[in-house]
Scaffold this active site. Structure first.
Site, short mmCIF file in Angstrom:
data_model
loop_
_atom_site.label_atom_id
_atom_site.label_comp_id
_atom_site.label_asym_id
_atom_site.label_seq_id
_atom_site.Cartn_x
_atom_site.Cartn_y
_atom_site.Cartn_z
N ASP A 64 -39.81 1.39 -73.04
CA ASP A 64 -40.65 2.55 -72.83
C ASP A 64 -41.03 2.77 -74.23
O ASP A 64 -40.75 2.44 -75.23
CB ASP A 64 -40.26 3.68 -72.12
N TYR A 66 -42.14 4.38 -78.08
CA TYR A 66 -41.65 5.36 -78.88
C TYR A 66 -42.06 6.88 -78.49
O TYR A 66 -43.26 7.19 -78.18
CB TYR A 66 -41.99 5.14 -80.21
N PHE A 77 -42.66 -2.10 -79.47
CA PHE A 77 -42.10 -2.10 -80.68
C PHE A 77 -43.11 -1.82 -81.83
O PHE A 77 -42.53 -1.77 -82.88
CB PHE A 77 -41.25 -3.57 -80.82
N HIS A 196 -30.64 -6.68 -77.52
CA HIS A 196 -31.83 -5.76 -78.08
C HIS A 196 -31.67 -5.71 -79.45
O HIS A 196 -30.72 -5.67 -79.98
CB HIS A 196 -31.74 -4.55 -77.44
#
Length: 230
Positions: A64, A66, A77, A196
């Site tokens: 999701d 930031y 990202f 991740h």
């Protein structure tokens, strides 16, 4: 009215007419009306608007947006120009430097301070589709807009890319992203999986040295497609 690029609008029209998406739209409108949410409304569909469906060569799937002020810009990202790099993006850039030798653009602000540019718009314009599984979030409340319909929508998006595009590279980082592999036709697309890039996961091993960026470009080159300038 959904403000989304025309090729995506044509492909996703049926989703916008479904009951779950009408309910999702009502939920998002209420959240933005009563709370501080990110990204700004005009940026929610940036991943789509900056990378039309026929241009998609690479898909990177995030979780999701930031949830801090001024960070999210509708691309997984990615942060807006001038914003400090989040730890996950730092690790992405470290792996890119080690893998293909490139570093992000350096910006100089009005006070003469230099910092790396964390906006990934330059990737999106090259055909990198930067999709979050959930496209909105409440400020300082990670995962607050999960399980309200976004996941159903973005699953449909992944399936559309898989069905309608050829020779796409899917970069699936972390368990939630890797769970989407079942939506992808692996007979015609390349799927690269890793942990991740967040420090908690990356520092345990499996992120650094994955060579996803060079392997991605090798696949694109093999299929006559222009490589990504990471």
């Amino acid at each position: 009215m959904i403000q989304i690029e025309e090729t995506w609008l044509a492909a996703l029209g049926a989703e916008f007419d479904k009951e779950y998406f009408r309910n999702l739209t009502a939920f998002v409108h209420e959240e933005y009306r009563h709370n501080v949410c990110y990204p700004p409304g005009k940026d929610i569909f940036n991943a789509f608007n900056l990378c039309p469906l026929p241009a998609v060569k690479v898909v990177i799937l995030g979780q999701d947006p930031y949830h801090g002020a001024g960070q999210a810009e509708g691309l997984c990202f990615s942060v807006k120009e001038g914003v400090d790099l989040p730890p996950s993006l730092v690790n992405i850039f470290k792996e890119i430097k080690a893998d293909v030798g490139t570093v992000p653009e350096v910006l100089t602000d009005a006070a003469g301070r230099r910092k790396y540019n964390g906006s990934l718009r330059r990737w999106a314009r090259q055909g990198v589709f930067l999709l979050n599984a959930t496209l909105t979030v409440r400020e300082h409340q990670a995962a607050s807009h999960q399980r309200h319909g976004w996941e159903e929508f973005t699953d449909a998006v992944i399936k559309i890319v898989s069905d309608s595009c050829e020779h796409v590279v899917f970069l699936l980082w972390g368990t939630p992203a890797r769970s989407k592999k079942k939506l992808i036709d692996t007979t015609k697309h390349l799927v690269l999986e890793a942990v991740h890039p967040s420090p908690l996961s990356a520092n345990r091993g499996g992120w650094f040295g994955n060579h996803h960026f060079s392997r991605c470009n090798a696949w694109l080159r093999e299929h006559g497609l222009e490589e990504i300038e990471w």
